[in-house]
Design a protein around this motif. Structure first.
Motif, PDB file in Angstrom:
ATOM      1  N   LEU A   1       0.824  -1.215   0.000  1.00  0.00           N
ATOM      2  CA  LEU A   1       0.000   0.000   0.000  1.00  0.00           C
ATOM      3  C   LEU A   1       0.858   1.264   0.000  1.00  0.00           C
ATOM      4  O   LEU A   1       0.416   2.315  -0.489  1.00  0.00           O
ATOM      5  CB  LEU A   1      -0.929   0.001   1.213  1.00  0.00           C
ATOM      6  N   ARG A   2       2.062   1.169   0.538  1.00  0.00           N
ATOM      7  CA  ARG A   2       2.922   2.339   0.632  1.00  0.00           C
ATOM      8  C   ARG A   2       3.846   2.505  -0.566  1.00  0.00           C
ATOM      9  O   ARG A   2       4.761   3.345  -0.534  1.00  0.00           O
ATOM     10  CB  ARG A   2       3.750   2.262   1.922  1.00  0.00           C
ATOM     11  N   ASN A   3       3.652   1.711  -1.614  1.00  0.00           N
ATOM     12  CA  ASN A   3       4.409   1.908  -2.853  1.00  0.00           C
ATOM     13  C   ASN A   3       4.167   3.326  -3.390  1.00  0.00           C
ATOM     14  O   ASN A   3       3.092   3.879  -3.221  1.00  0.00           O
ATOM     15  CB  ASN A   3       3.961   0.889  -3.917  1.00  0.00           C
ATOM     16  N   PRO A   4       5.158   3.934  -4.079  1.00  0.00           N
ATOM     17  CA  PRO A   4       6.518   3.429  -4.315  1.00  0.00           C
ATOM     18  C   PRO A   4       7.448   3.781  -3.157  1.00  0.00           C
ATOM     19  O   PRO A   4       7.173   4.675  -2.369  1.00  0.00           O
ATOM     20  CB  PRO A   4       6.917   4.151  -5.593  1.00  0.00           C
ATOM     21  N   TRP A   5       8.572   3.061  -3.102  1.00  0.00           N
ATOM     22  CA  TRP A   5       9.608   3.294  -2.113  1.00  0.00           C
ATOM     23  C   TRP A   5      10.828   3.872  -2.836  1.00  0.00           C
ATOM     24  O   TRP A   5      11.046   3.611  -4.020  1.00  0.00           O
ATOM     25  CB  TRP A   5       9.991   1.989  -1.423  1.00  0.00           C
ATOM     26  N   LEU A   6      11.602   4.675  -2.126  1.00  0.00           N
ATOM     27  CA  LEU A   6      12.763   5.330  -2.720  1.00  0.00           C
ATOM     28  C   LEU A   6      14.040   4.871  -2.023  1.00  0.00           C
ATOM     29  O   LEU A   6      14.080   4.737  -0.796  1.00  0.00           O
ATOM     30  CB  LEU A   6      12.651   6.853  -2.619  1.00  0.00           C
ATOM     31  N   THR A   7      15.087   4.648  -2.804  1.00  0.00           N
ATOM     32  CA  THR A   7      16.393   4.321  -2.252  1.00  0.00           C
ATOM     33  C   THR A   7      17.114   5.611  -1.862  1.00  0.00           C
ATOM     34  O   THR A   7      16.613   6.722  -2.083  1.00  0.00           O
ATOM     35  CB  THR A   7      17.241   3.556  -3.280  1.00  0.00           C
ATOM     36  N   GLN A   8      18.296   5.480  -1.299  1.00  0.00           N
ATOM     37  CA  GLN A   8      19.080   6.654  -0.932  1.00  0.00           C
ATOM     38  C   GLN A   8      19.450   7.489  -2.152  1.00  0.00           C
ATOM     39  O   GLN A   8      19.687   8.690  -2.048  1.00  0.00           O
ATOM     40  CB  GLN A   8      20.368   6.210  -0.206  1.00  0.00           C
ATOM     41  N   GLN A   9      19.486   6.825  -3.314  1.00  0.00           N
ATOM     42  CA  GLN A   9      19.796   7.533  -4.567  1.00  0.00           C
ATOM     43  C   GLN A   9      18.526   7.957  -5.293  1.00  0.00           C
ATOM     44  O   GLN A   9      18.560   8.333  -6.463  1.00  0.00           O
ATOM     45  CB  GLN A   9      20.638   6.646  -5.494  1.00  0.00           C
ATOM     46  N   ASN A  10      17.382   7.890  -4.586  1.00  0.00           N
ATOM     47  CA  ASN A  10      16.070   8.261  -5.139  1.00  0.00           C
ATOM     48  C   ASN A  10      15.652   7.379  -6.317  1.00  0.00           C
ATOM     49  O   ASN A  10      14.917   7.813  -7.201  1.00  0.00           O
ATOM     50  CB  ASN A  10      16.043   9.737  -5.576  1.00  0.00           C
ATOM     51  N   ARG A  11      16.129   6.160  -6.333  1.00  0.00           N
ATOM     52  CA  ARG A  11      15.619   5.199  -7.304  1.00  0.00           C
ATOM     53  C   ARG A  11      14.346   4.585  -6.736  1.00  0.00           C
ATOM     54  O   ARG A  11      14.209   4.406  -5.531  1.00  0.00           O
ATOM     55  CB  ARG A  11      16.662   4.123  -7.596  1.00  0.00           C
TER      56      ARG A  11
END
Length: 431
Positions: free
Chosen positions: A390-400
């Motif tokens: 439900l909380r998609n999308p998720w971001l990495t430290q590099q904003n991927r």
């Protein structure tokens, strides 16, 4: 009567209240310790999942047993371990039919259980491989054939002729290089046909018209019950570009005979049976649906011949460590827009995302500079969507961007969900 212990894949015994005796527990312990899944798993097609086999059985911390991701049967010392599809026989048959372009009879499998499903799937794979190989002819290979007679066939065998004349024979010895059906490939095909016919209980029509035409000719050449050739003999066969498809048929046929017919086995192995890796099948099914979901190029990880290395030596550029093979790349394989990794396991708030899967996907995104990465799981239970999804999308430290998605197990539902996943991100990339 043979003792049968029944599990569901990724779960425990089907009879949940069953308590194993000390003898049964010891049998399960020996089976888990001494059985490698790659020895008994039917090769469906090249896949990333098949390069990372998992245990067939595992003992949990509380002492209970849990099956892995395989379905099928294993026989050992008078007992049978049966692992049934957790998602049902119809679902597995649907995945195989779509992903491998096979014709399976799910009703027959449903009526007789997972054993018949394995037989149906095996027969369908074998039938398709043999039909494809036979498009350009039968499995005839050139071999030397010696002749003794009044005329030369092929080339003169001088030493043989000298020996004949020394024995006052008027005949000539010669050697002819002829195409023969009497060879290890024909032998193993006929042996596999007999095993499959037995497993399917001589059901009329299972071979199909083309196989019904091919097999009798091979049987006439090698006999109805030929000896099972060794793997060394099969590796010694010299294929031409035209006969090369028979290599796949021979390998599959050898697996069928070796693992389902103990009496035909040339070894003293105590365990026999055949398994299907459901994780491999899920990966191939998702690949099939992805190709239907987008007009962008879709590349299977096994066909990505220039994988990105995980590490490269600073002062020796040719020295690398680790290879990254994503399951599915969407877009240009050298710069994909989307990377999808198929995971055959539950996605729930309780379980969460496995740490190694998370690190793996992050490595894929970093190495390939992809816009979006997704771990896709089958829907096991019709419960509310987990918060992770439900909380998609998720971001990495590099904003991927990462998504964790449960896909419906039907072809239409899976394709629709992947269309949404790919198209939304594809649209966002132009904003």
């Amino acid at each position: 009567m043979t003792d049968r212990i029944v599990f569901a894949d990724l779960a425990g015994p089907v009879e949940r209240d069953r308590t194993f005796t000390a003898d049964e527990d010891q049998w399960l312990t020996a089976l888990a310790a001494e059985t490698r899944p790659e020895q008994f798993t039917l090769t469906l097609a090249p896949s990333c999942a098949s390069t990372d086999p998992q245990p067939i059985l595992e003992r949990q911390l509380d002492g209970s047993w849990r099956a892995g991701r395989y379905v099928g049967e294993l026989r050992r010392d008078g007992r049978i371990l049966e692992i049934r599809p957790r998602l049902g026989i119809d679902t597995i048959a649907t995945w195989a039919s779509a992903a491998l372009n096979l014709h399976i009879v799910p009703r027959a499998a449903q009526a007789r259980g997972s054993t018949t499903l394995i037989a149906e799937l095996t027969a369908a794979l074998w039938r398709t491989a043999l039909t494809t190989a036979a498009r350009h002819g039968q499995p005839s290979f050139r071999a030397h054939r010696h002749h003794v007679g009044p005329a030369v066939r092929g080339r003169l065998d001088l030493p043989g002729t000298v020996a004949l004349r020394a024995a006052r024979s008027p005949f000539l010895a010669s050697v002819e290089r002829a195409k023969l059906l009497t060879n290890p490939v024909s032998q193993v095909i006929v042996a596999a046909d007999h095993v499959l016919d037995t497993l399917l209980r001589q059901r009329p029509g299972w071979r199909g018209d083309r196989v019904e035409e091919i097999v009798p000719r091979l049987r006439a050449a090698v006999g109805g019950r030929p000896r099972l050739p060794s793997q060394r003999e099969l590796r010694g066969v010299r294929y031409t570009p035209i006969t090369l498809p028979y290599k796949r048929v021979a390998e599959l046929s050898w697996q069928i005979v070796q693992h389902t017919a103990p009496q035909a086995s040339p070894t003293d192995e105590r365990t026999h049976g055949l398994l299907i890796d459901v994780a491999e099948l899920w990966e191939l099914f998702v690949l099939h649906c992805a190709r239907r979901a987008t007009d962008l190029p879709v590349t299977h990880g096994t066909q990505h011949h220039t994988p990105t290395p995980l590490l490269r030596a600073a002062h020796h550029p040719a020295a690398v460590l680790g290879r990254l093979y994503p399951d599915i790349l969407i877009g240009d394989p050298q710069a994909p827009k989307v990377i999808i990794d198929a995971k055959y396991k539950p996605l729930t708030d309780h379980r969460g995302v496995d740490r190694e899967d998370l690190y793996q996907l992050n490595s894929y995104l970093t190495a390939h500079h992809a816009e979006l990465g997704a771990l896709v799981y089958p829907v096991f239970d019709q419960h509310p969507l987990p918060d992770i999804q439900l909380r998609n999308p998720w971001l990495t430290q590099q904003n991927r961007v990462m998504n964790f998605v449960q896909l419906e197990t039907s072809e239409r539902g899976c394709t629709t969900a992947l269309t949404t996943l790919v198209s939304v991100r594809h649209t966002d990339s132009h904003d």
